[in-house]
Design a protein around this motif. Sequence first.
Motif, PDB file in Angstrom:
ATOM      1  N   VAL A   1       0.956  -1.182   0.138  1.00  0.00           N
ATOM      2  CA  VAL A   1       0.007   0.067  -0.069  1.00  0.00           C
ATOM      3  C   VAL A   1       0.983   1.397  -0.013  1.00  0.00           C
ATOM      4  O   VAL A   1       0.741   2.263  -0.673  1.00  0.00           O
ATOM      5  CB  VAL A   1      -1.015   0.050   0.991  1.00  0.00           C
ATOM      6  CG1 VAL A   1      -1.768   1.157   1.331  1.00  0.00           C
ATOM      7  CG2 VAL A   1      -2.044  -1.342   1.467  1.00  0.00           C
ATOM      8  N   LEU A   2       1.923   1.127   0.679  1.00  0.00           N
ATOM      9  CA  LEU A   2       2.795   2.320   0.946  1.00  0.00           C
ATOM     10  C   LEU A   2       4.187   1.947   0.357  1.00  0.00           C
ATOM     11  O   LEU A   2       4.725   0.867   0.728  1.00  0.00           O
ATOM     12  CB  LEU A   2       2.800   2.586   2.454  1.00  0.00           C
ATOM     13  CG  LEU A   2       3.614   3.977   2.863  1.00  0.00           C
ATOM     14  CD1 LEU A   2       2.795   5.176   2.475  1.00  0.00           C
ATOM     15  CD2 LEU A   2       3.636   3.816   4.552  1.00  0.00           C
ATOM     16  N   HIS A   3       4.772   3.078  -0.132  1.00  0.00           N
ATOM     17  CA  HIS A   3       6.087   2.746  -0.749  1.00  0.00           C
ATOM     18  C   HIS A   3       7.098   3.849  -0.262  1.00  0.00           C
ATOM     19  O   HIS A   3       6.651   5.227  -0.593  1.00  0.00           O
ATOM     20  CB  HIS A   3       6.371   2.504  -2.267  1.00  0.00           C
ATOM     21  CG  HIS A   3       5.359   1.468  -2.687  1.00  0.00           C
ATOM     22  ND1 HIS A   3       5.887   0.249  -2.767  1.00  0.00           N
ATOM     23  CD2 HIS A   3       3.964   1.499  -3.068  1.00  0.00           C
ATOM     24  CE1 HIS A   3       4.915  -0.704  -3.287  1.00  0.00           C
ATOM     25  NE2 HIS A   3       3.891   0.266  -3.565  1.00  0.00           N
ATOM     26  N   ALA A   4       8.015   3.883   0.648  1.00  0.00           N
ATOM     27  CA  ALA A   4       8.737   4.735   1.056  1.00  0.00           C
ATOM     28  C   ALA A   4       9.807   5.385  -0.083  1.00  0.00           C
ATOM     29  O   ALA A   4      10.218   4.463  -0.834  1.00  0.00           O
ATOM     30  CB  ALA A   4       9.994   4.347   2.113  1.00  0.00           C
ATOM     31  N   VAL A   5       9.670   6.955   0.067  1.00  0.00           N
ATOM     32  CA  VAL A   5      10.823   7.379  -1.101  1.00  0.00           C
ATOM     33  C   VAL A   5      12.026   8.077  -0.367  1.00  0.00           C
ATOM     34  O   VAL A   5      12.951   7.748  -0.757  1.00  0.00           O
ATOM     35  CB  VAL A   5       9.910   8.573  -1.657  1.00  0.00           C
ATOM     36  CG1 VAL A   5      10.936   9.627  -2.476  1.00  0.00           C
ATOM     37  CG2 VAL A   5       8.786   8.143  -2.510  1.00  0.00           C
ATOM     38  N   ASP A   6      11.662   8.437   0.881  1.00  0.00           N
ATOM     39  CA  ASP A   6      12.789   9.038   1.600  1.00  0.00           C
ATOM     40  C   ASP A   6      12.100   9.238   3.155  1.00  0.00           C
ATOM     41  O   ASP A   6      11.044   8.660   3.250  1.00  0.00           O
ATOM     42  CB  ASP A   6      13.507  10.260   1.443  1.00  0.00           C
ATOM     43  CG  ASP A   6      12.662  11.527   1.080  1.00  0.00           C
ATOM     44  OD1 ASP A   6      11.499  11.709   1.854  1.00  0.00           O
ATOM     45  OD2 ASP A   6      12.447  12.179   0.089  1.00  0.00           O
ATOM     46  N   ALA A   7      12.929   9.656   4.173  1.00  0.00           N
ATOM     47  CA  ALA A   7      12.297   9.804   5.565  1.00  0.00           C
ATOM     48  C   ALA A   7      11.158  10.563   5.611  1.00  0.00           C
ATOM     49  O   ALA A   7      10.333  10.203   6.434  1.00  0.00           O
ATOM     50  CB  ALA A   7      13.451  10.326   6.326  1.00  0.00           C
TER      51      ALA A   7
ATOM     52  N   LEU B   1      -4.654   0.817  -1.784  1.00  0.00           N
ATOM     53  CA  LEU B   1      -5.249   1.227  -0.509  1.00  0.00           C
ATOM     54  C   LEU B   1      -6.789   1.261  -0.590  1.00  0.00           C
ATOM     55  O   LEU B   1      -7.330   0.925   0.717  1.00  0.00           O
ATOM     56  CB  LEU B   1      -4.745   3.032  -0.488  1.00  0.00           C
ATOM     57  CG  LEU B   1      -5.372   3.905   0.478  1.00  0.00           C
ATOM     58  CD1 LEU B   1      -5.086   3.556   1.925  1.00  0.00           C
ATOM     59  CD2 LEU B   1      -4.862   5.435   0.381  1.00  0.00           C
ATOM     60  N   MET B   2      -7.372   1.844  -1.720  1.00  0.00           N
ATOM     61  CA  MET B   2      -9.078   1.531  -1.636  1.00  0.00           C
ATOM     62  C   MET B   2      -9.312   0.175  -1.264  1.00  0.00           C
ATOM     63  O   MET B   2     -10.482  -0.166  -0.712  1.00  0.00           O
ATOM     64  CB  MET B   2      -9.222   1.993  -3.042  1.00  0.00           C
ATOM     65  CG  MET B   2      -9.197   3.351  -3.275  1.00  0.00           C
ATOM     66  SD  MET B   2      -9.474   4.525  -1.972  1.00  0.00           S
ATOM     67  CE  MET B   2     -11.330   4.267  -1.809  1.00  0.00           C
ATOM     68  N   GLN B   3      -8.455  -0.953  -1.837  1.00  0.00           N
ATOM     69  CA  GLN B   3      -8.871  -2.159  -1.564  1.00  0.00           C
ATOM     70  C   GLN B   3      -8.907  -2.625  -0.131  1.00  0.00           C
ATOM     71  O   GLN B   3      -9.713  -3.160   0.595  1.00  0.00           O
ATOM     72  CB  GLN B   3      -8.249  -3.252  -2.353  1.00  0.00           C
ATOM     73  CG  GLN B   3      -8.340  -4.789  -2.186  1.00  0.00           C
ATOM     74  CD  GLN B   3     -10.014  -5.152  -2.568  1.00  0.00           C
ATOM     75  OE1 GLN B   3     -10.431  -4.538  -3.252  1.00  0.00           O
ATOM     76  NE2 GLN B   3     -10.370  -6.232  -1.852  1.00  0.00           N
ATOM     77  N   ALA B   4      -7.852  -2.200   0.448  1.00  0.00           N
ATOM     78  CA  ALA B   4      -7.487  -2.378   2.046  1.00  0.00           C
ATOM     79  C   ALA B   4      -8.855  -1.568   2.829  1.00  0.00           C
ATOM     80  O   ALA B   4      -9.079  -2.252   3.635  1.00  0.00           O
ATOM     81  CB  ALA B   4      -6.276  -1.798   2.295  1.00  0.00           C
ATOM     82  N   LEU B   5      -9.008  -0.526   2.427  1.00  0.00           N
ATOM     83  CA  LEU B   5     -10.329   0.274   2.901  1.00  0.00           C
ATOM     84  C   LEU B   5     -11.490  -0.633   2.782  1.00  0.00           C
ATOM     85  O   LEU B   5     -12.268  -0.616   3.754  1.00  0.00           O
ATOM     86  CB  LEU B   5     -10.405   1.547   2.608  1.00  0.00           C
ATOM     87  CG  LEU B   5      -9.415   2.896   3.031  1.00  0.00           C
ATOM     88  CD1 LEU B   5      -9.469   3.831   2.335  1.00  0.00           C
ATOM     89  CD2 LEU B   5      -9.796   3.241   4.692  1.00  0.00           C
ATOM     90  N   LYS B   6     -11.764  -1.211   1.901  1.00  0.00           N
ATOM     91  CA  LYS B   6     -12.955  -1.761   1.551  1.00  0.00           C
ATOM     92  C   LYS B   6     -12.899  -3.107   2.136  1.00  0.00           C
ATOM     93  O   LYS B   6     -14.102  -3.598   2.800  1.00  0.00           O
ATOM     94  CB  LYS B   6     -12.954  -2.222   0.046  1.00  0.00           C
ATOM     95  CG  LYS B   6     -14.095  -3.077  -0.485  1.00  0.00           C
ATOM     96  CD  LYS B   6     -14.124  -3.443  -1.820  1.00  0.00           C
ATOM     97  CE  LYS B   6     -15.286  -4.313  -2.432  1.00  0.00           C
ATOM     98  NZ  LYS B   6     -15.236  -4.553  -3.936  1.00  0.00           N
TER      99      LYS B   6
END
Length: 248
Positions: free
Chosen positions: A221-227, A237-242
């Motif tokens: 759902v989340l991909h870190a770019v930097d700190a 994300l929408m699937q996780a919310l569903k």
Amino acid sequence: MVQPVPIYPLKTASGPYNPQAQVCSSCGVRQFALFGALDEAALAQIHYRIADITLEPGQTLYAAQDTGSAVFTVRSGVLRLERSSEAGERRILRLAGRTDLLGLEAILHQTYAADAVACTEVHVCRIPRALIDELSIGHPEITRDLMKRWQRALDDADEWLTELARGPARHRMLRLLLKLSEFGDPHGRIWMPTRQEMGAMLDMTFETASRLVSALRREGVLHAVDARHARLDMDALMQALKVDCAGR
């Protein structure tokens, strides 16, 4: 705390002039801003009374209980509105971003209700209360716009209370990420709060916030770019919310 900015018209052969005129004419949010309904002639009369302010992350635009002498239109960046209890506990009430109008309390000659702190680099325009009072007399559409913006601020505060301060911790975290997506930059990145800031937003512990962020990274759902920046997979994300809502 940012000190009041002195604003004086600079006289030229053709009348008052200020570099703010160029800022206003090239502003990317002008049509959505408070004075978006004014024509060029009306705008030309007020440029010198508006100040462009830049804040670095962590700088305060105004503090709770400061005398409200101006409102602020956010041109870019993200700010947080927060309060501290007598015990020193901090609570982040909501976030504000591009096109939002902050400090509406000033219009009623009240003190500011919360601290407004920059989360990212922020550009805002400072609009003196006296200017709004004067323009409202001849431009009733400004008063109507102010009422709409006040309602929008109330709706945002209600959303934070109902969606981000109540319910299971995972649901609150997912809703926060969805809200942060509204403040994404042109490169598709979102500003990522620290775990302490997440706790102050979502009323959860540092450990719970860390655990949930780690889980959402594993789930894609989340991909870190930097700190301080990340990218979201909006479909995930929408699937996780569903799934989360179906299981409640």
